[in-house]
Enzyme design. Structure first.
Site, PDB file in Angstrom:
ATOM      1  CE1 TYR A 186      42.575  15.777  20.678  1.00 38.64           C
ATOM      2  CE2 TYR A 186      40.339  15.992  19.810  1.00 38.64           C
ATOM      3  CZ  TYR A 186      41.254  15.375  20.648  1.00 38.64           C
ATOM      4  OH  TYR A 186      40.832  14.345  21.461  1.00 38.64           O
ATOM      5  CB  SER A 187      46.201  23.018  18.784  1.00 35.84           C
ATOM      6  OG  SER A 187      45.910  23.301  20.114  1.00 35.84           O
ATOM      7  CB  CYS A 364      50.334  25.936  23.242  1.00 33.38           C
ATOM      8  SG  CYS A 364      48.935  24.911  22.729  1.00 33.38           S
ATOM      9  CD  GLU A 404      44.148  27.257  22.277  1.00 32.27           C
ATOM     10  OE1 GLU A 404      43.342  28.203  22.106  1.00 32.27           O
ATOM     11  OE2 GLU A 404      44.582  26.555  21.360  1.00 32.27           O
ATOM     12  CE1 TYR A 406      46.403  19.717  25.188  1.00 31.80           C
ATOM     13  CE2 TYR A 406      46.303  21.951  24.291  1.00 31.80           C
ATOM     14  CZ  TYR A 406      46.840  20.667  24.285  1.00 31.80           C
ATOM     15  OH  TYR A 406      47.804  20.340  23.362  1.00 31.80           O
TER      16      TYR A 406
HETATM   17  P1  FAD Z   1      37.814  11.722  27.635  1.00 25.88           P
HETATM   18  O1  FAD Z   1      37.233  10.419  27.306  1.00 25.88           O
HETATM   19  O2  FAD Z   1      36.977  12.941  27.431  1.00 25.88           O
HETATM   20  O3  FAD Z   1      38.380  11.683  29.081  1.00 25.88           O
HETATM   21  C1  FAD Z   1      38.797  12.851  29.702  1.00 25.88           C
HETATM   22  C2  FAD Z   1      38.377  12.761  31.131  1.00 25.88           C
HETATM   23  O4  FAD Z   1      39.040  11.681  31.770  1.00 25.88           O
HETATM   24  C3  FAD Z   1      38.732  13.984  31.958  1.00 25.88           C
HETATM   25  O5  FAD Z   1      37.774  14.983  31.803  1.00 25.88           O
HETATM   26  C4  FAD Z   1      38.777  13.412  33.343  1.00 25.88           C
HETATM   27  O6  FAD Z   1      37.486  13.335  33.883  1.00 25.88           O
HETATM   28  C5  FAD Z   1      39.270  11.999  33.114  1.00 25.88           C
HETATM   29  N1  FAD Z   1      40.694  11.882  33.388  1.00 25.88           N
HETATM   30  C6  FAD Z   1      41.708  12.266  32.581  1.00 25.88           C
HETATM   31  N2  FAD Z   1      42.887  11.990  33.148  1.00 25.88           N
HETATM   32  C7  FAD Z   1      42.620  11.428  34.352  1.00 25.88           C
HETATM   33  C8  FAD Z   1      43.417  10.944  35.410  1.00 25.88           C
HETATM   34  N3  FAD Z   1      44.744  10.973  35.340  1.00 25.88           N
HETATM   35  N4  FAD Z   1      42.790  10.446  36.518  1.00 25.88           N
HETATM   36  C9  FAD Z   1      41.461  10.415  36.577  1.00 25.88           C
HETATM   37  N5  FAD Z   1      40.644  10.866  35.620  1.00 25.88           N
HETATM   38  C10 FAD Z   1      41.214  11.360  34.510  1.00 25.88           C
HETATM   39  N6  FAD Z   1      44.809  17.260  22.924  1.00 25.88           N
HETATM   40  C11 FAD Z   1      45.775  16.760  22.097  1.00 25.88           C
HETATM   41  O7  FAD Z   1      46.144  15.575  22.214  1.00 25.88           O
HETATM   42  N7  FAD Z   1      46.334  17.540  21.112  1.00 25.88           N
HETATM   43  C12 FAD Z   1      45.971  18.842  20.925  1.00 25.88           C
HETATM   44  O8  FAD Z   1      46.505  19.535  20.043  1.00 25.88           O
HETATM   45  C13 FAD Z   1      44.952  19.378  21.779  1.00 25.88           C
HETATM   46  N8  FAD Z   1      44.536  20.649  21.633  1.00 25.88           N
HETATM   47  C14 FAD Z   1      43.592  21.168  22.451  1.00 25.88           C
HETATM   48  C15 FAD Z   1      43.198  22.487  22.278  1.00 25.88           C
HETATM   49  C16 FAD Z   1      42.242  23.037  23.094  1.00 25.88           C
HETATM   50  C17 FAD Z   1      41.829  24.487  22.895  1.00 25.88           C
HETATM   51  C18 FAD Z   1      41.672  22.249  24.132  1.00 25.88           C
HETATM   52  C19 FAD Z   1      40.628  22.834  25.039  1.00 25.88           C
HETATM   53  C20 FAD Z   1      42.027  20.938  24.302  1.00 25.88           C
HETATM   54  C21 FAD Z   1      42.990  20.367  23.467  1.00 25.88           C
HETATM   55  N9  FAD Z   1      43.391  19.028  23.598  1.00 25.88           N
HETATM   56  C22 FAD Z   1      44.380  18.529  22.779  1.00 25.88           C
HETATM   57  C23 FAD Z   1      42.744  18.118  24.581  1.00 25.88           C
HETATM   58  C24 FAD Z   1      41.553  17.366  23.906  1.00 25.88           C
HETATM   59  O9  FAD Z   1      40.520  18.294  23.627  1.00 25.88           O
HETATM   60  C25 FAD Z   1      40.932  16.279  24.779  1.00 25.88           C
HETATM   61  O10 FAD Z   1      40.593  16.842  26.023  1.00 25.88           O
HETATM   62  C26 FAD Z   1      41.828  15.083  25.007  1.00 25.88           C
HETATM   63  O11 FAD Z   1      42.179  14.471  23.780  1.00 25.88           O
HETATM   64  C27 FAD Z   1      41.090  14.025  25.871  1.00 25.88           C
HETATM   65  O12 FAD Z   1      39.887  13.718  25.268  1.00 25.88           O
HETATM   66  P2  FAD Z   1      39.325  12.209  25.280  1.00 25.88           P
HETATM   67  O13 FAD Z   1      37.999  12.188  24.615  1.00 25.88           O
HETATM   68  O14 FAD Z   1      40.346  11.287  24.758  1.00 25.88           O
HETATM   69  O15 FAD Z   1      39.194  11.941  26.823  1.00 25.88           O
END
Ligand code: FAD
Length: 406
Positions: A186-187, A364, A404, A406
């Site tokens: 998360y940023s 971003c 950046e 994602y």
């Molecule tokens: P997970 O449980 O990991 O689920 C994600 C997975 O669900 C995906 O990989 C995909 O397989 C599936 N999925 C997602 N959408 C769909 C869809 N529509 N249809 C079907 N399958 C789907 N997030 C923020 O909110 N704020 C930030 O500031 C932020 N900064 C980031 C900075 C960087 C450098 C990076 C790489 C990512 C950032 N993210 C940010 C994104 C964050 O890291 C997570 O990826 C995001 O919160 C989702 O994680 P989760 O565990 O909730 O989802």
């Protein structure tokens, strides 16, 4: 306006006392332009000599007077002599020369010494256990989804960070294979001093991921984002990092910083803007131009709206704020207003700004947002014989184009 030749100053192109010549077209004749002593008019162009430390200011003044900068060159290079410019080159050539050559690059976003950038102080095998101090909603009534501003206590450890870096969060529990969940990045949305300005907190801006499963049509919530968005003050969480060197702010207080965000992509820019304008520092007093383009679906989704607009009202000369509200505004073709449409509308001015050697651009947010931005920029640069993608490569090489998504 300072005129080096009138003042009899020796121009030193090796040191910081450097001067540049702006070739400007379309300048309206006004009292302000007439009062400028260091300009020479020739065949539709005006040539203005500018000291390095006033480049941003002069750029804004020229824009105010309706002018467009078609080239910037160091004073004393071919075609210029003590500010007397002989326009002998074609516009295409001029544009190529205007591309910042190496010696013109003054600002590197990457700090001079990489040891100063904290990285991986806490690794996944030994994360820091932080405490949630607050968890506030950022989406107002009528907006879509859940986005929260979270602040965590860092006082029990050594975690430090810079604006533009990210931290990792390891959600509790196990994945479908029975293994501990992997970290999510998360940023960071706060400055290095934290929201309480005591160097003891870090803040995030997190959207809860919610989607319909493509096969079962069930509503699925993201593991980590859902864990974070529903954290309560006092709850513990595992934090790693910090990581990231791509999105650091330039040290140069005079720089131009163009920021393009969609949704939670605002997080690093909130940190930038707080450092530039809200906090007062002995060693960093921002005097350049910050321009934020922010794409969101509804006005109720403008994250940090009051704070952004207050800064804009307080610093109108140094901070520009441009929204693209896709479900409420229309672009020139009558379609939804996306961030790329705002970039296209302002591409001429952005292009002018990016030709300054101390200008940086940051993107971003949503993956895929770069494509539309490139289209908008290409449309303008191609009219001047410049291939945008080539120019962008040069900007990346100089650490002035930061992405950046994602
Ligand atoms: P997970 O449980 O990991 O689920 C994600 C997975 O669900 C995906 O990989 C995909 O397989 C599936 N999925 C997602 N959408 C769909 C869809 N529509 N249809 C079907 N399958 C789907 N997030 C923020 O909110 N704020 C930030 O500031 C932020 N900064 C980031 C900075 C960087 C450098 C990076 C790489 C990512 C950032 N993210 C940010 C994104 C964050 O890291 C997570 O990826 C995001 O919160 C989702 O994680 P989760 O565990 O909730 O989802």
């Amino acid at each position: 306006m300072y005129n080096p030749s009138a003042a009899g100053v020796t121009v030193n192109t090796e040191s910081g006392n450097r001067f540049f010549v702006y070739e400007v077209v379309g300048l309206r004749q006004t009292d302000e332009s007439d009062a400028t002593t260091n300009q020479i008019r020739r065949s539709g162009s005006t040539f203005i000599t500018v000291p390095y430390n006033r480049m941003n200011q002069e750029m804004r003044r020229i824009t105010r007077m309706g002018g467009q900068i078609v080239s910037i060159r160091p004073l004393g290079e071919e075609g210029t002599s003590n500010g007397r410019h002989t326009p002998t080159v074609s516009q295409e050539q001029t544009q190529k020369e205007a591309q910042p050559s190496k010696p013109m690059t003054q600002t590197k976003a990457k700090k001079a010494t990489t040891e100063d950038i904290p990285v991986n102080i806490y690794k996944p095998k030994n994360p820091y256990t932080g405490k949630c101090l607050s968890n506030e909603p950022l989406v107002r009534e009528g907006g879509s989804g859940i986005v929260q501003h979270l602040t965590f206590d860092l006082s029990a450890g050594d975690l430090r960070y810079l604006e533009g870096q990210s931290i990792g969060i390891i959600p509790p529990g196990k994945d479908q294979k029975g293994k501990p969940h992997k970290l999510r990045l998360y940023s960071i949305a706060s400055t290095r001093h934290g929201d309480h300005e005591d160097d003891k907190t870090v803040s995030l801006c997190v959207r809860e991921l919610v989607y319909q499963h493509p096969e079962t049509n069930e509503t699925v919530k993201g593991v980590c984002s859902s864990f974070l968005c529903h954290l309560k003050p006092g709850d513990d969480l595992a934090i790693t990092g910090p990581v990231g060197k791509e999105m650091l702010l330039p040290d140069d207080e005079e720089s131009t910083v163009i920021m393009m965000a969609t949704g939670t992509g605002i997080a690093p820019f909130r940190a930038f803007l707080w450092r530039m304008f809200k906090e007062q520092h002995e060693d960093y007093k921002f005097k350049g131009l910050a321009w934020l383009f922010f794409g969101i679906p509804y006005s109720a989704n403008i994250l940090y709206k009051e704070e952004l607009e207050q800064l804009q009202a307080e610093f109108p000369d140094n901070f520009r704020l441009t929204y693209a509200i896709s479900r409420e505004e229309q672009n020139a073709q009558g379609g939804k207003m996306y961030i790329q449409d705002r970039i296209a509308e302002n591409a001429g001015e952005i292009w002018n700004l990016l030709q300054q050697p101390n200008a940086h651009s940051y993107i971003c947010g949503l993956k895929g947002m770069e494509g539309g931005i490139d289209e908008g920029m290409s449309a303008v640069t191609s009219t001047q014989g410049v291939d945008w993608l080539d120019y962008q490569k040069q900007l990346k090489k100089e650490h002035r184009w930061h992405v950046e998504t994602y």
